[in-house]
Design an enzyme around this catalytic site. Structure first.
Site, mmCIF file in Angstrom:
data_model
loop_
_atom_site.group_PDB
_atom_site.id
_atom_site.type_symbol
_atom_site.label_atom_id
_atom_site.label_comp_id
_atom_site.label_asym_id
_atom_site.label_seq_id
_atom_site.Cartn_x
_atom_site.Cartn_y
_atom_site.Cartn_z
ATOM 1 N N ARG A 1 0.848 -1.194 0.000
ATOM 2 C CA ARG A 1 0.000 0.000 0.000
ATOM 3 C C ARG A 1 0.879 1.238 0.000
ATOM 4 N NH1 ARG A 1 -2.569 -3.950 2.757
ATOM 5 N NH2 ARG A 1 -4.849 -4.030 2.854
ATOM 6 N N HIS B 1 -0.242 3.321 4.731
ATOM 7 C CA HIS B 1 -0.805 2.262 5.589
ATOM 8 C C HIS B 1 -0.289 0.881 5.180
ATOM 9 C CE1 HIS B 1 -3.908 4.808 7.620
ATOM 10 N NE2 HIS B 1 -3.792 5.508 6.518
ATOM 11 N N ARG C 1 -8.590 -4.026 9.904
ATOM 12 C CA ARG C 1 -7.135 -3.918 9.691
ATOM 13 C C ARG C 1 -6.635 -2.640 10.357
ATOM 14 N NH1 ARG C 1 -3.437 -1.718 6.070
ATOM 15 N NH2 ARG C 1 -1.529 -2.922 5.854
ATOM 16 N N ASN D 1 -9.194 6.362 11.339
ATOM 17 C CA ASN D 1 -7.893 6.475 12.003
ATOM 18 C C ASN D 1 -8.082 6.514 13.507
ATOM 19 O OD1 ASN D 1 -6.238 6.524 9.745
ATOM 20 N ND2 ASN D 1 -6.159 8.750 9.625
ATOM 21 N N PHE E 1 -3.161 15.593 -0.653
ATOM 22 C CA PHE E 1 -2.733 14.330 -0.041
ATOM 23 C C PHE E 1 -1.399 13.803 -0.599
ATOM 24 C CE2 PHE E 1 -3.153 9.652 0.772
ATOM 25 C CZ PHE E 1 -3.154 9.705 2.154
ATOM 26 N N HIS F 1 -12.522 0.489 1.146
ATOM 27 C CA HIS F 1 -12.899 1.662 0.336
ATOM 28 C C HIS F 1 -14.014 2.412 1.038
ATOM 29 C CE1 HIS F 1 -13.998 4.309 -2.762
ATOM 30 N NE2 HIS F 1 -14.765 3.527 -3.489
ATOM 31 N N ARG G 1 -11.192 10.904 -1.435
ATOM 32 C CA ARG G 1 -10.959 9.506 -1.045
ATOM 33 C C ARG G 1 -11.872 8.572 -1.825
ATOM 34 N NH1 ARG G 1 -11.450 8.571 5.122
ATOM 35 N NH2 ARG G 1 -10.343 6.632 4.680
ATOM 36 N N TYR H 1 -9.518 4.993 -3.414
ATOM 37 C CA TYR H 1 -9.363 3.644 -2.862
ATOM 38 C C TYR H 1 -9.542 2.530 -3.898
ATOM 39 C CZ TYR H 1 -8.732 5.678 1.706
ATOM 40 O OH TYR H 1 -8.222 6.386 2.748
ATOM 41 N N ARG I 1 -2.297 -2.246 -7.061
ATOM 42 C CA ARG I 1 -1.839 -3.083 -5.955
ATOM 43 C C ARG I 1 -2.292 -4.533 -6.136
ATOM 44 N NH1 ARG I 1 -2.781 -4.439 -0.617
ATOM 45 N NH2 ARG I 1 -4.988 -3.929 -0.658
HETATM 46 FE FE1 HDE Z 1 -6.468 6.786 3.200
HETATM 47 N N1 HDE Z 1 -5.695 5.687 1.676
HETATM 48 N N2 HDE Z 1 -6.406 8.444 2.039
HETATM 49 N N3 HDE Z 1 -7.077 7.967 4.774
HETATM 50 N N4 HDE Z 1 -6.455 5.205 4.402
HETATM 51 C C1 HDE Z 1 -5.381 4.393 1.726
HETATM 52 O O1 HDE Z 1 -5.954 2.819 0.086
HETATM 53 C C2 HDE Z 1 -6.247 8.445 0.710
HETATM 54 C C3 HDE Z 1 -7.326 9.297 4.758
HETATM 55 C C4 HDE Z 1 -6.937 5.128 5.679
HETATM 56 O O2 HDE Z 1 -6.013 -1.111 6.143
HETATM 57 C C5 HDE Z 1 -5.020 3.828 0.387
HETATM 58 O O3 HDE Z 1 -6.110 0.580 -0.062
HETATM 59 C C6 HDE Z 1 -6.432 9.770 0.174
HETATM 60 C C7 HDE Z 1 -8.037 9.704 5.926
HETATM 61 C C8 HDE Z 1 -6.721 3.807 6.211
HETATM 62 O O4 HDE Z 1 -6.118 -1.366 3.971
HETATM 63 C C9 HDE Z 1 -5.206 5.014 -0.552
HETATM 64 C C10 HDE Z 1 -6.704 10.567 1.261
HETATM 65 C C11 HDE Z 1 -8.196 8.565 6.673
HETATM 66 C C12 HDE Z 1 -6.100 3.098 5.186
HETATM 67 C C13 HDE Z 1 -5.614 6.108 0.393
HETATM 68 C C14 HDE Z 1 -6.690 9.732 2.426
HETATM 69 C C15 HDE Z 1 -7.591 7.496 5.934
HETATM 70 C C16 HDE Z 1 -5.959 3.997 4.076
HETATM 71 C C17 HDE Z 1 -3.689 3.121 0.318
HETATM 72 C C18 HDE Z 1 -6.961 12.063 1.284
HETATM 73 C C19 HDE Z 1 -8.871 8.430 8.031
HETATM 74 C C20 HDE Z 1 -5.638 1.667 5.229
HETATM 75 C C21 HDE Z 1 -4.017 1.647 0.181
HETATM 76 C C22 HDE Z 1 -8.037 12.475 0.468
HETATM 77 C C23 HDE Z 1 -10.255 8.764 8.027
HETATM 78 C C24 HDE Z 1 -6.727 0.716 4.841
HETATM 79 C C25 HDE Z 1 -5.444 1.578 0.057
HETATM 80 C C26 HDE Z 1 -6.250 -0.707 4.998
HETATM 81 C C27 HDE Z 1 -5.407 3.622 2.834
HETATM 82 C C28 HDE Z 1 -5.900 7.343 -0.038
HETATM 83 C C29 HDE Z 1 -6.881 10.228 3.744
HETATM 84 C C30 HDE Z 1 -7.569 6.159 6.457
HETATM 85 C C31 HDE Z 1 -4.026 5.376 -1.417
HETATM 86 C C32 HDE Z 1 -6.326 10.164 -1.279
HETATM 87 C C33 HDE Z 1 -8.526 11.124 6.261
HETATM 88 C C34 HDE Z 1 -7.094 3.312 7.595
HETATM 89 O O5 HDE Z 1 -6.243 4.783 -1.459
#
Ligand code: HDE
Length: 737
Positions: free
Chosen positions: A89, A92, A129, A165, A178, A356, A375, A379, A386
């Site tokens: 990833r 994360h 996760r 989070n 981001f 997602h 977001r 996802y 990936r």
């Molecule tokens: Fe994520 N984030 N994120 N994020 N995020 C990913 O998706 C992204 C954000 C969070 O255990 C990715 O499958 C963008 C906030 C978790 O598999 C990706 C933005 C929060 C996990 C991605 C954010 C998160 C991810 C990387 C800003 C808390 C792990 C791999 C717009 C609310 C999920 C994947 C797991 C994972 C993009 C911001 C939480 C790249 C573009 C805010 C817990 O898609």
């Protein structure tokens, strides 16, 4: 500990619960899944089913001859191996997963039609996760970082992913920033240093130019970034979502997870040591707890805000850098998540799970939070690289528990064998199946939000107050927590080489709290900048002129829910306690302590100068669980020193035992010793720093217990461990940095 019924198996061999997931007649997934069986009692064969006669030697011309290209068995095996890794990833990457169940306490039908929130009898299977954000897949669990808390609910209406989070806000307000944030925090691109750490120039350069990150950076520099365990941290959906009831009425909602064991952290020095002693600390902790039946539990909390209150607050509900203080909108605890089964295969489940934010069910919907909206794109897009194509939803851990029927076809690694001629709609040749679902029958319909707007690349002025909630967070912390924040900023900025970046960051801190900024400046040997600009990002990146921070004095001075000092401190379940022993140890008092701690659910290990069997004072044989070589103080929550004249003499002279205690003291952990073990305590560096009455049978303010071991003593020790840490010990700098 009573073992609860483990969650139904999802997505593994023969595992899809047939009652939950009626398979279409033509479905071949169970036969295909047989490929993944563990092979117990089976004969080895190739991927085409050919029985293998020799898996030890490649095919050669003669017994010393060259290997032949003809060896298809060798080639198949090596080829598969060569392609075992998939891209980790992008964020994360480092994570751990667990299965479990969720059950709502009472129907929430008045606010949402989501089935899993309506029926208190329904047990919904979940997969969770947890993760860090910045480090790569093999990095340490104990990095100072935000933790991901992603939960998938497998409901009969489809999968709902709550991808949150362990902190309730985020660094940026708009998804377009981001990639910049992540590029800044990841190892620097020229030398790929440092791994899983924000303490470097590019991160602080970016943060010092982004005043909107002020609130989140306070959380990231607090002890929230150093959880004691995944089982002891809160979770937050971060964005404001919508709940929709059967009448179509919408309410805003913030999602929370509240751990029943309380929210606890480790010390920064401890975290750094754990990273060396056991980089899998959180992963192991989660795994071991579930294996032993100490199932992690969290309550789902909802802050529900009526739609008419959208503009009632000083902050914008769409701004992900703001939280809704619990004093303004209480968190209602509406249901319980229990993690009760470890994955069978890390790669197949934890690594391949594709969460997602856009996986929702009728009854839940989005808002226009610009971070959330971005977001929604990211996802699915990221899985294409990936997981290698558009069919990742067919991987067992990603499948819903109901059969999928639509007109999507083909692509890399397609598993479903669709029959028939029609893969389009409308069609007359196939009865126009599969048919759309009416809203009244459960078909998903997006919330009919009225929008009247111009297309613009702008942010509303309601997003411009960047400091008042950062200040609220700081003011809500206990003294030790505030000190830790000061230390964290001083550490991180101390690692930054560019002085201008350090100074610019002091400018940001000064706008949050002058005292905080002054203390950090002192630690860095710098002066506070005389000119402090709230709008550094404007000059730096040419953002639109009206994108400016504004200083707002928030009306709420303090919020108790923001301090971990106010968390649950009434249990020692699954806490790890070390008993230091040696030959000649006093077996009776060890039993009193061990039995009491284990009865309260703690995990006790006997640590001795060497492994194997030892002889107690009464000549009984007992076994050491670990030696000082493999154990480390930082891997335990508390320590007890056994009595027995010979054991005490050995431990006093054993540098590792004394070091064990010194570290436990430094990390503010409860320390108890048998009254005869005084000499061991006196060999530590802290004995002369303790109050003169520390030899008495009382819990001293420093969290140290000495005396005659009886049930009263054991009770006191339990109370001390439940307190988690005696942070006050740090105050007069009894403890080195
Ligand atoms: Fe994520 N984030 N994120 N994020 N995020 C990913 O998706 C992204 C954000 C969070 O255990 C990715 O499958 C963008 C906030 C978790 O598999 C990706 C933005 C929060 C996990 C991605 C954010 C998160 C991810 C990387 C800003 C808390 C792990 C791999 C717009 C609310 C999920 C994947 C797991 C994972 C993009 C911001 C939480 C790249 C573009 C805010 C817990 O898609």
């Amino acid at each position: 500990m009573s073992k609860k019924k483990p969650s139904p198996k999802l997505g593994t061999e023969g595992a899809i619960d047939k009652k939950l997931a009626p398979q279409p007649e033509n479905d071949k997934t169970t036969q295909l899944a047989a490929h993944t069986a563990d092979g117990a009692g089976e004969k080895m064969n190739t991927n085409t089913g050919l029985p293998i006669n020799d898996d030890q030697n490649s095919l050669k011309a003669g017994d010393r001859g060259p290997t032949l290209l003809e060896d298809f068995i060798l080639r198949e095996k090596i080829t598969h191996f060569d392609h075992e890794r998939i891209p980790e990833r992008v964020v994360h990457a480092r994570g751990s997963g667990a299965h479990g169940v969720f059950q709502v306490y009472e129907s929430l039908a008045d606010v949402t039609k989501a089935g899993f929130l309506n029926d208190p009898k329904r047990e919904t299977p979940v997969f969770v996760r947890f993760s860090t954000v910045a480090g790569s897949r093999g990095s340490s669990d104990l990095a100072r970082d935000v933790r991901g808390f992603a939960v998938r609910f497998y409901t009969p209406e489809g999968n709902f992913d709550l991808v949150g989070n362990n902190m309730p806000v985020f660094f940026i307000q708009d998804a377009i920033k981001f990639p910049d944030l992540i590029h800044a925090v990841k190892p620097e691109p020229d030398n790929e240093i440092p791994q899983a750490a924000s303490a470097h120039d590019t991160f602080w350069d970016f943060i010092s130019l982004m005043p909107e990150s002020a609130h989140m950076i306070m959380w990231a520099m607090s002890d929230r970034a150093l959880p004691r365990s995944y089982r002891m941290m809160e979770g937050f959906g971060v964005h404001t979502f919508r709940l929709i009831n059967a009448e179509g009425k919408s309410s805003f909602v913030k999602f929370h997870w509240k751990p029943l064991l309380g929210t606890h952290a480790v010390a920064w020095d401890e975290a750094q040591n754990i990273s060396g002693k056991d980089p899998d600390f959180h992963r192991r902790d989660l795994w071991d707890a579930i294996e032993s039946g100490a199932f992690p539990e969290y309550e789902l909390g909802l802050q529900i805000i009526p739609e008419e209150d959208e503009f009632k607050y000083e902050f914008d509900l769409l701004d992900p850098t703001k939280l809704v203080p619990e004093e303004l909108v209480p968190v209602q605890r509406v249901g319980k998540l229990t993690l009760n089964r470890n994955p069978d295969n890390f790669f197949a489940e934890t690594e391949q799970v594709a969460f997602h934010l856009g996986h929702i069910v009728p009854g839940i919907d989005f808002t226009n939070d610009p971070l959330l909206q971005g977001r929604l794109f990211s996802y699915t897009d990221t899985q294409l690289t990936r997981l290698g194509g558009p069919n990742f939803q067919e991987i067992p851990i990603n499948r819903p528990i109901l059969p999928v029927y639509n007109n999507q076809r083909d692509g890399f690694m397609r598993q479903t064998i669709n029959k028939g001629k029609t893969s389009y709609s409308p069609n007359s040749l196939g009865n126009n199946d599969p048919q759309q679902v009416k809203e009244a029958e459960g078909g998903f319909v997006s919330y009919r939000e009225r929008i009247e707007a111009r297309k613009e690349r702008l942010r509303n002025k309601s997003f411009f107050d960047h400091f008042s909630q950062a200040r609220l967070f700081f003011n809500s912390q206990s003294e030790p927590e505030k000190n830790h924040i000061v230390d964290a900023f001083t550490f991180e900025l101390g690692k930054v080489k560019t002085i201008a970046v350090r100074e610019r960051m002091l400018g940001i801190l000064a706008q949050i709290d002058k005292g905080l900024a002054t203390q950090v400046a002192y630690g860095l040997g710098l002066h506070l900048p005389t000119e402090i600009s709230a709008n550094q990002s404007v000059s730096a990146d040419g953002a639109p002129a009206d994108y400016q921070s504004v200083q707002v004095e928030g009306s709420l001075g303090k919020s108790d829910a923001l301090s971990m000092a106010n968390t649950v401190k009434d249990t020692i379940k699954s806490r790890k306690v070390a008993i230091l022993v040696a030959d000649g140890a006093d077996a009776d008092s060890i039993s009193v302590i061990k039995n009491k701690l284990e009865a309260e659910g703690a995990v006790v290990e006997l640590i001795a100068p060497r492994g194997g069997m030892l002889t107690a004072e009464n000549d009984e044989q007992f076994e050491a669980d670990q030696s000082f070589l493999t154990a480390a103080s930082v891997l335990f929550d508390a320590v007890y020193v056994a009595g027995g004249a010979n054991a005490v003499a050995t431990l006093e002279a054993e540098a590792n035992a004394v070091h064990f205690l010194n570290e436990a003291f430094k990390h503010c952990k409860p320390i108890a010793a048998h009254q005869d073990a005084m000499q061991v305590i006196e060999a530590t560096y802290f004995s002369n720093k303790l109050p003169p009455d520390y030899k008495q049978d009382t819990v001293l303010s420093e969290g140290i217990l000495m005396g005659e071991v009886d049930s009263n003593y054991a009770d006191l020790f339990v109370k001390m461990i439940a307190q988690h840490r005696f942070w006050e010990r740090e105050k007069p700098r009894l403890v080195p940095a």
